[in-house]
Design an enzyme around this catalytic site. Structure first.
Site, PDB file in Angstrom:
ATOM      1  N   HIS A 162       0.813  -1.220   0.000  1.00  0.00           N
ATOM      2  CA  HIS A 162       0.000   0.000   0.000  1.00  0.00           C
ATOM      3  C   HIS A 162       0.847   1.272   0.000  1.00  0.00           C
ATOM      4  CE1 HIS A 162      -4.043  -1.809   0.624  1.00  0.00           C
ATOM      5  NE2 HIS A 162      -3.283  -2.839   0.969  1.00  0.00           N
ATOM      6  N   ASP A 369       3.369   9.667  -1.195  1.00  0.00           N
ATOM      7  CA  ASP A 369       2.224   8.886  -0.712  1.00  0.00           C
ATOM      8  C   ASP A 369       1.974   7.758  -1.698  1.00  0.00           C
ATOM      9  OD1 ASP A 369       0.056   8.255   0.888  1.00  0.00           O
ATOM     10  OD2 ASP A 369      -0.661  10.317   0.987  1.00  0.00           O
TER      11      ASP A 369
HETATM   12  C1  GDG Z   1      -2.052   4.052   3.181  1.00  0.00           C
HETATM   13  C2  GDG Z   1      -1.074   4.717   2.222  1.00  0.00           C
HETATM   14  C3  GDG Z   1      -2.789   4.542   0.417  1.00  0.00           C
HETATM   15  C4  GDG Z   1      -8.874  10.278   7.457  1.00  0.00           C
HETATM   16  N1  GDG Z   1      -9.309  11.121   8.400  1.00  0.00           N
HETATM   17  C5  GDG Z   1     -10.534  10.713   8.740  1.00  0.00           C
HETATM   18  C6  GDG Z   1     -10.864   9.601   7.997  1.00  0.00           C
HETATM   19  N2  GDG Z   1      -9.815   9.340   7.211  1.00  0.00           N
HETATM   20  C7  GDG Z   1      -9.742   8.275   6.202  1.00  0.00           C
HETATM   21  C8  GDG Z   1      -9.841   8.848   4.829  1.00  0.00           C
HETATM   22  C9  GDG Z   1      -9.133   7.813   3.973  1.00  0.00           C
HETATM   23  C10 GDG Z   1      -8.136   7.206   4.954  1.00  0.00           C
HETATM   24  O1  GDG Z   1      -8.477   7.623   6.249  1.00  0.00           O
HETATM   25  C11 GDG Z   1      -6.699   7.671   4.704  1.00  0.00           C
HETATM   26  O2  GDG Z   1      -6.204   7.030   3.578  1.00  0.00           O
HETATM   27  P1  GDG Z   1      -4.990   7.575   2.712  1.00  0.00           P
HETATM   28  O3  GDG Z   1      -4.923   6.790   1.472  1.00  0.00           O
HETATM   29  O4  GDG Z   1      -5.167   9.011   2.451  1.00  0.00           O
HETATM   30  O5  GDG Z   1      -3.669   7.432   3.595  1.00  0.00           O
HETATM   31  P2  GDG Z   1      -2.992   6.328   4.584  1.00  0.00           P
HETATM   32  O6  GDG Z   1      -3.741   6.177   5.828  1.00  0.00           O
HETATM   33  O7  GDG Z   1      -1.578   6.793   4.775  1.00  0.00           O
HETATM   34  O8  GDG Z   1      -3.017   4.938   3.785  1.00  0.00           O
HETATM   35  C12 GDG Z   1      -1.830   5.475   1.148  1.00  0.00           C
HETATM   36  C13 GDG Z   1      -3.631   3.765   1.406  1.00  0.00           C
HETATM   37  O9  GDG Z   1      -2.842   3.120   2.386  1.00  0.00           O
HETATM   38  C14 GDG Z   1      -4.479   2.709   0.683  1.00  0.00           C
HETATM   39  O10 GDG Z   1      -3.696   1.827  -0.043  1.00  0.00           O
HETATM   40  O11 GDG Z   1      -3.633   5.329  -0.395  1.00  0.00           O
HETATM   41  O12 GDG Z   1      -0.918   6.034   0.225  1.00  0.00           O
HETATM   42  O13 GDG Z   1      -0.191   5.590   2.915  1.00  0.00           O
HETATM   43  O14 GDG Z   1     -10.030   6.843   3.540  1.00  0.00           O
HETATM   44  O15 GDG Z   1     -11.171   9.019   4.526  1.00  0.00           O
HETATM   45  N3  GDG Z   1     -12.046   8.980   8.121  1.00  0.00           N
HETATM   46  C15 GDG Z   1     -12.931   9.465   9.024  1.00  0.00           C
HETATM   47  N4  GDG Z   1     -12.648  10.523   9.789  1.00  0.00           N
HETATM   48  C16 GDG Z   1     -11.489  11.180   9.704  1.00  0.00           C
HETATM   49  O16 GDG Z   1     -11.251  12.136  10.431  1.00  0.00           O
HETATM   50  N5  GDG Z   1     -14.122   8.874   9.145  1.00  0.00           N
END
Ligand code: GDG
Length: 738
Positions: A162, A369
């Site tokens: 990921h 990212d």
């Molecule tokens: C890893 C990789 C890759 C965030 N704040 C809140 C909230 N979130 C949710 C978002 C989103 C998720 O968390 C974050 O996902 P990301 O993809 O932006 O980043 P990572 O956590 O670092 O994830 C990344 C991912 O894995 C998938 O393969 O994209 O590059 O680093 O879904 O919505 N959700 C809620 N409240 C919040 O305050 N409910």
């Protein structure tokens, strides 16, 4: 019958506390979206917390398995600290994100990492059956694929990373770099978000393990092929669509609009992590505010979800962020408002959707990212407002969301200017940019991602190499011949056939397993063993001189028959004048390709490029092939690009020719030839009813049978001997020759 999918991730989608709470991340939605008619899902992972009491573990396991399809892997507090906070988050995570200066390493973490990965693998192996699909996720479990492959070679194993996979120059810094990629290579299918990560992974494998590879395939030593694929993860589109139609969403959005009335809202949402570029973003915001006339006209909303708070670098980031926001707010606040609203907590899903949809600008500027789902979620929620997405070029999502305002997050001035420009883009233009992106985000969602990965995994060839002909048939022929005391000749190539290849050819001296096998064969008078190799007679003499076996050196130019000590030249009438001309050319290549060297043998000249940069070496080898091809058109030579070598050999000398010559002098009831290399193909061309040819390895071959690796060949020979005379083996026990 539905296929069982065994999904393995560090965390289960449930948390066990007083009660069991289900989480609903993207991965859950992606997998739940797979049709229950086709797939039966089992999820393996850590349930959170330390559950040490055995009776409680049993109870939790029973409830999780029965009610949630989840099989817990229990971890102690020490294991979580060493495996998760230590090795995974303090060592691997920074390196995978190019932040080598944040990488810390403690050898004790590696022990925990191995132990925990083994625990996951063992738990899966308790349940996995042939035909199941196993899907392992992410950097916490990189060793699991190879651990599974070792015990169930035929299992179809997928691995998805990921995070980004960084360039070789970065990944090579890790003390356990080789072990980690070798672990991933246990998988049949290795998925990444972008082709860039595939490229880096391949380049790292070529350089660290010296394996052969095509653009998206790597062939491992143990004979199976790992295919690499690009699978950009998507969002839980259905859940967002449903939320946007709900009355709660409409209500919350109205409340937010009222509360931010008269202001433009710029939103950032992320886990509080140094990869997300928060401090750099604050630099850009400061520059933007310096230039802004009406300070009441803007509101930056930061939703920073607490993350990895046990890890030192995260504590420092939090302190720094709070100090910087405090300073900016102090400097740029007016009597009626302050520019940054900082929420250091998770907001609920409806609020998140309302925020996404209210924001005029989504500011997503990670320094790096893997994908970044927030960028996609922002676009999904901009159904009618057409806000502007400012997106870092260094997020995997930038490849798909190319209509966004792409920025270099390190260039604070440019990011500040992009923000000013974004706030001035007319609605029509924003709509034209967003609509194609939104279509894409809603269509290629998390379910699509999981489906394509699983379908491709299901379509891969199972782990083991497909046999040309069932090896049991050859084993039967051989053991029958052994037990009837028929005359049997074994012609065995050495490097890569009888013994595993070494990076340094001089290090490939016979192992105790090889010597024990030769000793066993030696006890049968009816079996003649000949080692037939490209090595010099001096090499073979040094290693096998004391054994009463036949030796054929230099691909058939010289032979020492069993029972004699003298070497006989089989190439007395052959001219080697052509060597003078090409020696100079090969020397030029040696000079201009660091790490390469020229080897001169009696019958051939060889340019080795095993120790060069793999891509540069392969390119130079192609150049050399071309040059030699035009130079030597009229010479009696063969030019060959073999495993990391370019070789020019006298045409009249071959292993096949040498074997034929020996066979014409002494008849046998059964002849077996085994080899792994192209030079062995000339032996496999021999046609005779009592002839068994075995290719070791998985490249194409004209041999009738195929075995995976040298260990499999040694086992094959020992098994045939023990089937022929079980009594001898009962007495001594099965020798450990494999
Ligand atoms: C890893 C990789 C890759 C965030 N704040 C809140 C909230 N979130 C949710 C978002 C989103 C998720 O968390 C974050 O996902 P990301 O993809 O932006 O980043 P990572 O956590 O670092 O994830 C990344 C991912 O894995 C998938 O393969 O994209 O590059 O680093 O879904 O919505 N959700 C809620 N409240 C919040 O305050 N409910």
């Amino acid at each position: 019958m539905p296929t069982t999918i065994i999904n393995v991730s560090n965390r289960l989608p449930v948390t066990v506390g007083e009660q069991i709470t289900k989480s609903s991340g993207g991965l859950v939605a992606a997998l739940e979206g797979l049709s229950a008619d086709d797939y039966n899902l089992k999820w393996f992972g850590w349930p959170g917390g330390a559950i040490v009491d055995a009776a409680r573990q049993r109870k939790v396991q029973e409830i999780l398995t029965e009610d949630h399809g989840c099989i817990p892997v229990f971890l102690s507090d020490d294991e979580v600290a060493g495996h998760y906070e230590g090795f995974s988050n303090s060592s691997l995570w920074p390196l995978l994100h190019y932040m080598a200066n944040y990488m810390r390493y403690d050898p004790a973490w590696w022990d925990y990492y191995q132990t925990v990965n083994q625990r996951f693998a063992d738990k899966v192996l308790q349940t996995a059956k042939p035909g199941d699909l196993v899907w392992v996720h992410d950097y916490q479990l990189m060793l699991v694929p190879a651990m599974l492959r070792e015990r169930m070679p035929d299992l179809k194993i997928g691995f998805f990373l990921h995070t980004p996979f960084p360039s070789f120059e970065i990944f090579r810094c890790h003390p356990k770099r080789r072990e980690l990629i070798a672990g991933m290579l246990g998988a049949n299918l290795i998925g990444f978000h972008t082709f860039g990560y595939v490229r880096h992974f391949r380049s790292t494998v070529l350089r660290l393990l010296g394996l052969e590879s095509e653009i998206t395939r790597i062939r491992s030593y143990d004979g199976h092929t790992s295919v690499m694929g690009v699978f950009p993860i998507g969002i839980n589109a259905a859940k967002f669509a449903e939320a946007l139609d709900s009355p709660e969403f409409t209500k919350r959005r109205l409340e937010l609009e009222t509360s931010y009335a008269g202001k433009r809202v710029v939103l950032s949402v992320e886990r509080m992590d140094y990869t997300k570029g928060i401090l750099h973003r604050l630099d850009a915001i400061e520059r933007f505010l310096e230039e802004l006339e009406d300070r009441d006209s803007i509101k930056f909303v930061f939703v920073s979800v607490p993350s990895r708070e046990e890890v030192e670098e995260y504590k420092e980031l939090r302190a720094e962020m709070e100090a910087r926001i405090g300073r900016i707010n102090g400097q740029y606040s007016t009597l009626s408002s302050s520019p940054i609203r900082f929420i250091h907590a998770s907001v609920n899903f409806t609020d998140l959707c309302a925020l996404y949809s209210t924001a005029d600008v989504g500011m997503v500027t990670p320094l790096i990212d893997g994908m970044n789902l927030v960028a996609k979620e922002y676009i999904a929620c901009q159904r009618d407002r057409h806000g502007v997405l400012i997106l870092s070029e260094f997020a995997g999502a930038a490849e798909e969301l190319s209509n966004a305002t792409l920025v270099n997050p390190y260039d604070a001035q440019a990011v500040a200017e992009s923000l000013t420009a974004a706030l001035a883009i007319p609605e029509e233009e924003r709509r034209a940019c967003n609509e194609p992106m939104r279509d894409r985000v809603m269509k290629y969602d998390a379910q699509h991602w999981a489906r394509t990965f699983i379908e491709q995994l299901a379509g891969t060839v199972a782990g083991t190499v497909t046999m040309f002909d069932r090896p049991e048939k050859a084993a039967q022929l051989l053991s029958d011949a052994f037990s009837d005391s028929k005359r049997v000749a074994l012609f065995l190539d050495y490097d890569g056939t009888l013994r595993e290849i070494e990076r340094d050819p001089r290090a490939a001296k016979p192992t105790p397993e090889v010597l024990q096998l030769l000793h066993l064969l030696d006890q049968h008078e009816n079996i003649d063993v000949t080692i037939i190799s490209g090595r010099t007679s001096a090499d073979l003499e040094a290693w096998f001189g004391e054994h009463d076996i036949g030796l054929i050196a230099e691909h058939g130019a010289a032979a020492r028959r069993a029972g004699t000590r003298a070497w006989e030249q089989l190439d007395r009438n052959i001219s080697y004048r052509w060597k003078d001309e090409i020696r100079d050319v090969l020397r030029l290549y040696e000079q201009s390709t660091p790490g390469s060297f020229v080897e001169e043998k009696r019958t051939s000249l060889v340019w080795h490029h095993r120790k060069t940069d793999p891509e540069f070496g392969t390119w130079k080898a192609h150049e050399l092939m071309h040059e030699l091809g035009t130079m030597l058109v009229n010479e009696p030579v063969k030019i060959r690009h073999g495993r990391k070598i370019v070789e020019v050999t006298a045409e009249q000398v071959s292993k096949g020719g040498a074997v034929r010559r020996l066979l014409s002098q002494k008849p046998y009831d059964l002849v077996l030839c085994a080899g792994d290399d192209q030079t062995d193909e000339s032996m496999f061309e021999i046609e005779s009813p009592s002839f068994v040819s075995i290719k070791v390895g998985n490249e194409p071959s004209r041999a009738a049978y195929r075995l995976r690796d040298p260990a499999a060949l040694r086992k094959f020979l020992v098994d045939a001997l023990s089937a022929a005379s079980p009594a001898a083996f009962e007495h001594e026990g099965t020798p450990a020759v494999a």
